[in-house]
Design an enzyme around this catalytic site. Structure first.
Site, PDB file in Angstrom:
ATOM      1  N   SER A   1       4.411   0.791   8.856  1.00  0.00           N
ATOM      2  CA  SER A   1       3.524   1.743   8.466  1.00  0.00           C
ATOM      3  C   SER A   1       3.960   2.996   8.540  1.00  0.00           C
ATOM      4  O   SER A   1       4.978   3.451   7.846  1.00  0.00           O
ATOM      5  CB  SER A   1       2.203   1.517   9.375  1.00  0.00           C
ATOM      6  OG  SER A   1       1.232   2.106   8.762  1.00  0.00           O
TER       7      SER A   1
ATOM      8  N   HIS B   1      -1.892  -5.663   5.924  1.00  0.00           N
ATOM      9  CA  HIS B   1      -1.017  -4.815   6.437  1.00  0.00           C
ATOM     10  C   HIS B   1      -0.367  -5.471   7.827  1.00  0.00           C
ATOM     11  O   HIS B   1       0.874  -4.891   7.980  1.00  0.00           O
ATOM     12  CB  HIS B   1      -1.858  -3.485   7.010  1.00  0.00           C
ATOM     13  CG  HIS B   1      -1.203  -2.238   7.305  1.00  0.00           C
ATOM     14  ND1 HIS B   1       0.077  -1.727   6.372  1.00  0.00           N
ATOM     15  CD2 HIS B   1      -1.086  -1.391   8.342  1.00  0.00           C
ATOM     16  CE1 HIS B   1       0.504  -0.747   7.019  1.00  0.00           C
ATOM     17  NE2 HIS B   1       0.003  -0.402   8.278  1.00  0.00           N
TER      18      HIS B   1
ATOM     19  N   ASP C   1      -2.185  -5.684   1.178  1.00  0.00           N
ATOM     20  CA  ASP C   1      -2.364  -4.672   1.957  1.00  0.00           C
ATOM     21  C   ASP C   1      -3.366  -3.746   1.494  1.00  0.00           C
ATOM     22  O   ASP C   1      -3.146  -2.951   0.816  1.00  0.00           O
ATOM     23  CB  ASP C   1      -0.874  -3.992   2.182  1.00  0.00           C
ATOM     24  CG  ASP C   1      -0.963  -2.990   3.364  1.00  0.00           C
ATOM     25  OD1 ASP C   1      -2.175  -2.722   3.732  1.00  0.00           O
ATOM     26  OD2 ASP C   1       0.117  -2.689   3.972  1.00  0.00           O
TER      27      ASP C   1
END
Length: 723
Positions: A593, A700, A668
Site C-alpha cells: 500500500s 487490498h 482492490d
C-alpha cells in the site's frame, strides 16, 4: 574433574536426545501454527462489574457468549450458545441493549468494504432465552434506543426503526438509492478515511435520531471487473472521489420518533464540507457535531439544539497542515467534556466547560496520548494510554482530571492495552513485547497490581523454543541531517559478525503510522524471521512522517508525500550498508500500500542503493487516490501539482536499474489496479524489465484460500533470486 567422571559426563551428553532446530515455513505461518490465543469480542459491561467474551469452537462451528466476573475472573454463566438455536448458524459479533437484558447478534456477515457489512441479525432476550430474527433481509448497523424499546437500522440506503413490543417497522427515510443517496450509513471515502460506518446516533432518551445524509450523485464512479467463474466478467461500480474531484454533499438531520418528523439542520454558519463525527451529549436534546473544511485544517465542534435546530460553535481548532479527527470526546455529568488534541505539538487530553472554555490541559509533555479509556466520576480520575515510556512502547496511566497524581499502572515494558471494569476498580491488561507473546491479566486500577493471569500463551512460547527464533534488536538511526529514526533489525540466529549479509528492508511510512513497535510478532514478523533463518538480515525504519513523536515530526511531509520518507529510507540503507557485516551491494526493500508506493520510489530514486524492491498494492500517483486521505496531506492536485508529480513513481521509471516485483489485486476498491496498470505501461514504454502478478478478484488485502501462501512464496522466491 577426574578422567572417569569426565568420560561419564561426555557419555551422558552423547546419549541425551538431540532436538534439531526447526525452521519456520510459509505453510506453517499461513496455517496459523504461530497464532496466539486471545479474548475475542471482549466487552466490559456497563451496569454490572462483569465482562463478556465470545468463545468459539472452530471445529464444531459453534460459538457462545460467556459472562465473567471482573473481581474473580470466574465464569458467571453462558448467556447464549449458538448450538442451542437452530436458526443461529454462528455468532460473528454482538452488542447489548442499554439495560443489558437483550443482545443484538450478527451472523452470516457479508462484507461490503473494509469496515462495512450486511448481516442477519437476531435479538436475544437473556431472561426468556428467546431468539427473534430482525427482519427478513440482511441489514446494516442496527442499534438499540436508549430506552431499550426500539432498534434502528439501515437497509438499502434508508433508515428504519423497529418497535420491539409491537414488532412494527417505521421507515424514516425514503430517498435512498444505490450510488446516489445514502441515509445514516457512510459513503466509501468516509468509511475508509474517517473510519466509521454508522452515520446515525440515538439520543439519551431514545426519542430522537440524528443522521447524516450523503448525496453522492455527482461523485465520479469507478468500475472494477469481477471475474468470478462466469463466462463474462461482472462490472462492479461504486462512487469513488479521487483527489480534486467532487465529494458527496453531506447534510445533517434529526428525526423525532414521537412526531415522525425529520428536521434538516442548517450548518451554514460553519464550514461544513465534511461531517466526520456526530455524538449526542448527556443532555438528550444537545447534539455535538464535528465539522471540517476540505483542507481539513479547520475543525469546528458545534452543539445543536435538537428542538429548535439552533447551532452554537463551541470549539475551533486550526492547523498549518491538517487536523486529525478525535474519537475521544466524552461528556461529563455537567456537560463539560474531555477532548484530545495535538494543539501544543503533541496529542494530549483537555477538559473543557460546556461553553467551550478551557478548564484544564490534563496531560502535557513531549510525548503522545495514544488512547483514552474513560473518566471515573467517583475518583475523578482519567485513564489513558501513552508513549511516555518511549515512542515504541505503550503504557496505561491514571491521572486526576486536575492533571495531578499521575500513576503508571503497567510496569512491564512493551505494549499495554486496557479494558476497564464499569466501576474503574479493575482492568484487563493486554500485554506483549517483542519477546513475550500476548498475555491477558487482571489488574487493579488503583495501582496496577496484577491480580490474576487470564491467558498467558505460554504453550506457544514453549513451542517456539524449538525454532530458536532470532530476536528484534531495537535501535535509533541518526541520519546525516540529524533526524533520529526508530528502527529494528533481525539477524540470523547463527549470526557471524565477520560475514557479509544481504539486507531486506521493510517499511510502511504513511503519515502517523508506526512499524517499529515493541509488540509481539505479526505474520510478517514470522516471514522476516524465516528469511533470517535463511541468511538474510531484515531491518525496518520509521522515517519522518510516521507517528507518536509529535506533530512536527509527523507533519513535515505535508504537501510532499514520498519526498522526506524516501530520503530517510535511502539514508538509513546507506548507514546500514556501512555496517561491517552488511553487503552494501545487496540491499532490498518491501512495502504494501503506502509501503509499496515507498518501495517503488526507493528503488527508482535510490537506484545506487537498492538492488531490488517488492511493491504490493502500491499507490503510483496520488492523483489516483481518494479525496479525504490525499487532500489531507497534499491539498488538491489543482493546488499542488508539483507535490503530486515529483514524487510519483510513474514519473521516475527511467531510473529503474534493480529488480522490481509489482503485485496487485484486481478487485482492490481502495488502491485501484489502475495504479499498477499505468505503472506497467510507463515501465514498458521506458523499455524496463520487471516482474508482476495480478490476483483476480482480490481486494487490498489479497487473501482468501491459498492466496497469501502463494503470494508470500512468490515474494520469497523473488528475494532469493534477486537479492
Amino acid at each position: 574433574m577426574s578422567i572417569i567422571k569426565r568420560t561419564f559426563f561426555l557419555f551422558l551428553l552423547a546419549t541425551l536426545p538431540v532436538v534439531a532446530q526447526q525452521n519456520i515455513t510459509l505453510d506453517k505461518i499461513w496455517k496459523g501454527y504461530f497464532r496466539t490465543q486471545g479474548m475475542d469480542e471482549l466487552h466490559a459491561m456497563k451496569n454490572t462489574n462483569q465482562y463478556t467474551v465470545l468463545n468459539r469452537d472452530w471445529n464444531a462451528g459453534t460459538a457462545q457468549i460467556d459472562l465473567y466476573d471482573f473481581a474473580t475472573l470466574n465464569k458467571v454463566s453462558t448467556l447464549i450458545n449458538s448450538e442451542d438455536h437452530s436458526d443461529l448458524k454462528s455468532i460473528d459479533s454482538y452488542t447489548f441493549s442499554p439495560d443489558e437484558k437483550k443482545i443484538l447478534i450478527a451472523t452470516n456477515s457479508q462484507y461490503i468494504f473494509r469496515h462495512s457489512f450486511v448481516a442477519d441479525y437476531f435479538v436475544y432476550d437473556i431472561a426468556t432465552k428467546s431468539l427473534t430474527k430482525l427482519g427478513d433481509e440482511p441489514i446494516q448497523e442496527p442499534t438499540f434506543s436508549a430506552d431499550n424499546a426500539k432498534i434502528a437500522c439501515a437497509y438499502q440506503n434508508n433508515l428504519y426503526v423497529y418497535d420491539l413490543a409491537s414488532k412494527k417497522v417505521a421507515q424514516i427515510t425514503n430517498d435512498g438509492k444505490k450510488n446516489a443517496i445514502i441515509n445514516g450509513i457512510t459513503d466509501w471515502v468516509y468509511e475508509e478515511e474517517f473510519a466509521f460506518v454508522r452515520a446515525y446516533d440515538w439520543n439519551a432518551t431514545g426519542d430522537k435520531i440524528a443522521f447524516i445524509r450523503f448525496d453522492e450523485t455527482e461523485v465520479p464512479e469507478f468500475t472494477m471487473e469481477m471475474y468470478n467463474q462466469g463466462l463474462y466478467p461482472n462490472p462492479y461500480t461504486f462512487k469513488y472521489p479521487k483527489a480534486g474531484e467532487k465529494n458527496s454533499k453531506v447534510s445533517l438531520h434529526i428525526y423525532d420518533v414521537k412526531t415522525d418528523a425529520t428536521k434538516k439542520i442548517n450548518l451554514g454558519d460553519f464550514n461544513a464540507y465534511y461531517i466526520p463525527r456526530i455524538q449526542w451529549a448527556n443532555d438528550a436534546q444537545t447534539l455535538s457535531v464535528q465539522l471540517l473544511n476540505r483542507h481539513q485544517n479547520n475543525l469546528n465542534l458545534v452543539f445543536v439544539d435538537a428542538n429548535t435546530g439552533t447551532t452554537t460553535g463551541i470549539l475551533n481548532e486550526k492547523d498549518d497542515a491538517y487536523i486529525d479527527i478525535t474519537d475521544n470526546l466524552t461528556f461529563l455529568e455537567d456537560n463539560s467534556f474531555i477532548w484530545t488534541s495535538e494543539q501544543d505539538g503533541y496529542n494530549h487530553i483537555y477538559h473543557y466547560a460546556s461553553t467551550g472554555k478551557l478548564k484544564k490541559q490534563v496531560t502535557s509533555g513531549n510525548w503522545e496520548v495514544t488512547a483514552y479509556y474513560g473518566y471515573d466520576k467517583n475518583s475523578k480520575n482519567i485513564f489513558y494510554q501513552s508513549v511516555e515510556n518511549g515512542s515504541i512502547n505503550r503504557d496505561v496511566y491514571r491521572i486526576s482530571i486536575k492533571g495531578k497524581n499521575k500513576t503508571r499502572l503497567t510496569p512491564q515494558t512493551g505494549t499495554n492495552k486496557a479494558t476497564f471494569s464499569p466501576k474503574f476498580d479493575y482492568f484487563i491488561n493486554t500485554f506483549s513485547n517483542s519477546t513475550t507473546p500476548t498475555n491477558y491479566t487482571l489488574n487493579r486500577a488503583k495501582n496496577g497490581e496484577q491480580v490474576k493471569v487470564i491467558v498467558d500463551n505460554k504453550a506457544l512460547a514453549k513451542g517456539l523454543e524449538a525454532y530458536n527464533l532470532p530476536q528484534k534488536e531495537f535501535t535509533v538511526i541518526t541520519t546525516p541531517n540529524g533526524d533520529k529514526l526508530n528502527a529494528w533489525m533481525i539477524k540470523p540466529a547463527n549470526f557471524n559478525a565477520t560475514k557479509k549479509y544481504p539486507v531486506f528492508m521493510y517499511q510502511y511510512s504513511g503519515p502517523g503510522s508506526q512499524e517499529v513497535s515493541n509488540t509481539w510478532h505479526s505474520y510478517n514478523d514470522y516471514w522476516f524471521m524465516m528469511l533470517a533463518q535463511q541468511g538474510y538480515i531484515v531491518a525496518c525504519v520509521d522515517g519522518r512522517g510516521t507517528g507518536f513523536k509529535g506533530a512536527d515530526f509527523k507533519k513535515v511531509t505535508y504537501k510532499e508525500l514520498g519526498k522526506y520518507e524516501v530520503e530517510d529510507q535511502i539514508a538509513a540503507a546507506k548507514i546500514i550498508g556501512n555496517y561491517d557485516y552488511v553487503d552494501a551491494s545487496r540491499i532490498g526493500i518491501f512495502g504494501w500500500s503506502y509501503g509499496g508506493f515507498m518501495s517503488s520510489n526507493c528503488l527508482l530514486k535510490g537506484n545506487d542503493v537498492f538492488k531490488m524492491a517488492i511493491a504490493v498494492a502500491p499507490v503510483t500517483n496520488w492523483r489516483f487516490y481518494d479525496t479525504v486521505y490525499t487532500e489531507r496531506y497534499m491539498q488538491t492536485p489543482q493546488e499542488n501539482a508539483s507535490g503530486y508529480d515529483e514524487n510519483s513513481p510513474i514519473n521516475h521509471v527511467s531510473k529503474l536499474k534493480g529488480a522490481y516485483l509489482l503485485v496487485h489485486g484486481s478487485a482492490d476498491d481502495n488502491v485501484h489496479l489502475q495504479n499498477t496498470m499505468l505503472m506497467v505501461e510507463a515501465l514498458v514504454q521506458a523499455n524496463k524489465q520487471f516482474d508482476w502478478a495480478i490476483y483476480p478478484d482480490k481486494n487490498h488485502g489479497i487473501y482468501g484460500g491459498a492466496t497469501r501462501l502463494q503470494l508470500y512464496t512468490k515474494m520469497t522466491n523473488f528475494i532469493k533470486e534477486k537479492l
